[in-house]
Scaffold this motif. Sequence first.
Motif, mmCIF file in Angstrom:
data_model
loop_
_atom_site.group_PDB
_atom_site.id
_atom_site.type_symbol
_atom_site.label_atom_id
_atom_site.label_comp_id
_atom_site.label_asym_id
_atom_site.label_seq_id
_atom_site.Cartn_x
_atom_site.Cartn_y
_atom_site.Cartn_z
ATOM 1 N N GLU A 46 40.132 31.723 55.946
ATOM 2 C CA GLU A 46 41.205 31.174 56.525
ATOM 3 C C GLU A 46 40.888 29.626 56.816
ATOM 4 N N ALA A 47 41.565 28.777 57.412
ATOM 5 C CA ALA A 47 41.319 27.708 58.207
ATOM 6 C C ALA A 47 42.715 27.188 58.815
ATOM 7 N N ASP A 48 42.257 26.419 59.807
ATOM 8 C CA ASP A 48 43.588 26.038 60.766
ATOM 9 C C ASP A 48 44.551 25.035 60.094
ATOM 10 N N THR A 191 43.564 13.247 61.103
ATOM 11 C CA THR A 191 42.460 13.588 62.122
ATOM 12 C C THR A 191 41.393 14.408 61.865
ATOM 13 N N VAL A 192 41.569 14.997 60.473
ATOM 14 C CA VAL A 192 40.536 16.026 60.101
ATOM 15 C C VAL A 192 40.102 15.708 58.750
ATOM 16 N N LEU A 216 48.347 19.702 57.287
ATOM 17 C CA LEU A 216 47.123 19.591 56.421
ATOM 18 C C LEU A 216 46.328 21.095 56.847
ATOM 19 N N LEU A 217 45.494 21.356 55.807
ATOM 20 C CA LEU A 217 44.508 22.473 56.016
ATOM 21 C C LEU A 217 43.221 21.741 56.574
ATOM 22 N N ASP A 218 42.799 22.139 57.760
ATOM 23 C CA ASP A 218 41.616 21.526 58.315
ATOM 24 C C ASP A 218 40.353 22.395 57.635
#
Length: 342
Positions: A46-48, A191-192, A216-218
């Motif tokens: 997973e990712a934020d 921002t990421v 976006l996927l951080d």
Amino acid sequence: MFKRILLILLFIVAAFGVWYLWQEEIVRRSADALPEQIVYGNGRIEADLVDVSAKYAGRVLQINVHEGDLVEPGQVLATLDTAELEATMAKAKAQLAEAIESLSETEAEIVRYEGELRLANQNLKRTEQLVRRNAASQEEFDTRKTQRDSAEAILKVAKAHKRTAERAIEAVEAEIRRIQTQIDDFTLRSTVSGRVLYRLAEEGEVVAAGGKVLTLLDLSDVYMEIFLPSSLTTQLSIHAEARIALDFAPQYTIPAEVTFVSPEAQFTPKQVETMKERDKLMFRVKVQIPRELVKKHIRRVKTGVRGVAYVRLDDSVEWPESLNRRFPEAVLADGNDESDNQ
């Protein structure tokens, strides 16, 4: 024809069942060979998610990325139309020029009034000396004194006008900074370091204030969440060493570490454990992959991939050889499944 389709579907279901049981058998055999101080849980990578939203309402002028593109911090992702703000900025700059000109005129007046005040003071002193010698009347002295007082008052007014002009310049400069900040906010930046997951608006659309343009996927924080019973989490420490084995290549592992243990128990989600295990209260544990490793292979990072995370409760316990086999560079770079211990 219908029977043929049904047979094909049954074959697909049977093949998936065999594959799933094979994966479960691999995990079970690996678990049977584990020391007691190494525990595991099922999860997925997973990712934020990070929403890129418009701070103000406006028309989308340009979107520079597509779904699946990698982005870096500070990269311009989209721009909104700023024509109206640019006109407001031009007006504010004209007001600033006018205020500066007004200040210059006031400063020139102050110089003139200061000269008049000096002259009035000199005339007053001379008249005062003449009065003492009876060479001038008291009326003339009073006239000179009134002229001096009037010059002082006029100078004070001019200096007050100067302060007002200076405050006006500061106000206009603050307004220009505000407009410029607003113009900058119409340029949407990342921002990421991550990947574009969804493109939620298109060029030409009008979005409301707070409207989402991209998601976006951080990829700076890639992890797997597993659930462990309290009897194990009480022995678990933050930064404990861990390993992640993915279902598509269970023979290899990814190094990781425990970065979070939930302070509250909860029922384990259905997709993680069996019904028997879901009857128990479990604690959520976050196992994070090192950022430098993710950055090195960021183009191949995919979320949603299922696997198993192994956590070591005791640092003195050695990892089994089966959990020390890292993904070979050949597999990571080319997708080839070549054996290479690292």
